[in-house]
Design a protein around this motif. Structure first.
Motif, PDB file in Angstrom:
ATOM      1  N   TYR A  75      12.878  61.566  50.305  1.00  0.00           N
ATOM      2  CA  TYR A  75      11.894  61.438  49.238  1.00  0.00           C
ATOM      3  C   TYR A  75      10.631  60.843  49.849  1.00  0.00           C
ATOM      4  O   TYR A  75      10.698  59.941  50.674  1.00  0.00           O
ATOM      5  N   THR A  76       9.497  61.358  49.436  1.00  0.00           N
ATOM      6  CA  THR A  76       8.219  60.833  49.933  1.00  0.00           C
ATOM      7  C   THR A  76       7.386  60.360  48.744  1.00  0.00           C
ATOM      8  O   THR A  76       7.678  60.671  47.592  1.00  0.00           O
ATOM      9  N   ILE A  77       6.323  59.631  49.025  1.00  0.00           N
ATOM     10  CA  ILE A  77       5.440  59.127  47.969  1.00  0.00           C
ATOM     11  C   ILE A  77       4.780  60.283  47.235  1.00  0.00           C
ATOM     12  O   ILE A  77       4.638  60.280  46.023  1.00  0.00           O
ATOM     13  N   GLU A  78       4.423  61.330  47.992  1.00  0.00           N
ATOM     14  CA  GLU A  78       3.734  62.461  47.387  1.00  0.00           C
ATOM     15  C   GLU A  78       4.644  63.308  46.512  1.00  0.00           C
ATOM     16  O   GLU A  78       4.221  63.929  45.565  1.00  0.00           O
ATOM     17  N   CYS A  79       5.938  63.372  46.842  1.00  0.00           N
ATOM     18  CA  CYS A  79       6.866  64.254  46.121  1.00  0.00           C
ATOM     19  C   CYS A  79       8.198  63.543  45.914  1.00  0.00           C
ATOM     20  O   CYS A  79       9.009  63.472  46.828  1.00  0.00           O
TER      21      CYS A  79
END
Length: 153
Positions: free
Chosen positions: A147-151
């Motif tokens: 999981y990333t901050i953008e998605c």
């Protein structure tokens, strides 16, 4: 760099019949097994290493570029390695340490050769074959979703 006892280093520089290969296997439940290519049993660091001709392994080659450098081993099924235990997963991901030692001079220490974990196990007509997977191989495996901050999906 490996630091060796000076006497062990000198013994390794010569052609010596006194140096043996030892295999220490530690299962996930903490059970420890010790095997040696030598003719006589010995104890090192609290582990009893028993002679066996049931193991044969491929050459170990180390690489400096983080590519996977696995080693294969073939062994006979014995009372310590039964088909039921292998199929039941008792040896899955067990840690393996391979090293050289002079059994009559344990105070000289060891020369580490390879370490890793047992990989996929294949059973064939009274034998089993497995990989000794290096640390680099674990880096290559997926650990789970990312999981990333953008998605967040």
């Amino acid at each position: 760099m490996k630091r060796l006892h000076p006497e062990l280093f000198n013994e390794l520089k010569r052609t010596s019949a006194m140096i043996v290969t030892a295999f220490k296997l530690v299962r996930a439940d903490g059970t420890v097994y010790g095997f040696t290519s030598g003719d006589l049993p010995f104890t090192y660091d609290g582990v009893e290493y028993s002679p066996t001709n049931a193991f044969s392994g491929t050459a170990a080659a180390a690489k400096t570029n983080f590519s996977v450098d696995n080693m294969n081993a073939v062994a006979l099924l014995t009372d310590k390695f039964t088909a039921a235990d292998l199929k039941g997963g008792l040896f899955d991901n067990a840690r393996v340490y391979v090293f050289w030692i002079r059994p009559d001079k344990p105070e000289w220490g060891i020369c580490p050769i390879r370490g890793g974990r047992i990989g996929e196990i294949t059973l064939k007509q009274g034998t089993f074959e497995t990989e000794l997977r290096s640390v680099a191989q674990r880096i290559q495996q997926r650990a789970g979703p990312v999981y990333t901050i953008e998605c967040p999906a």
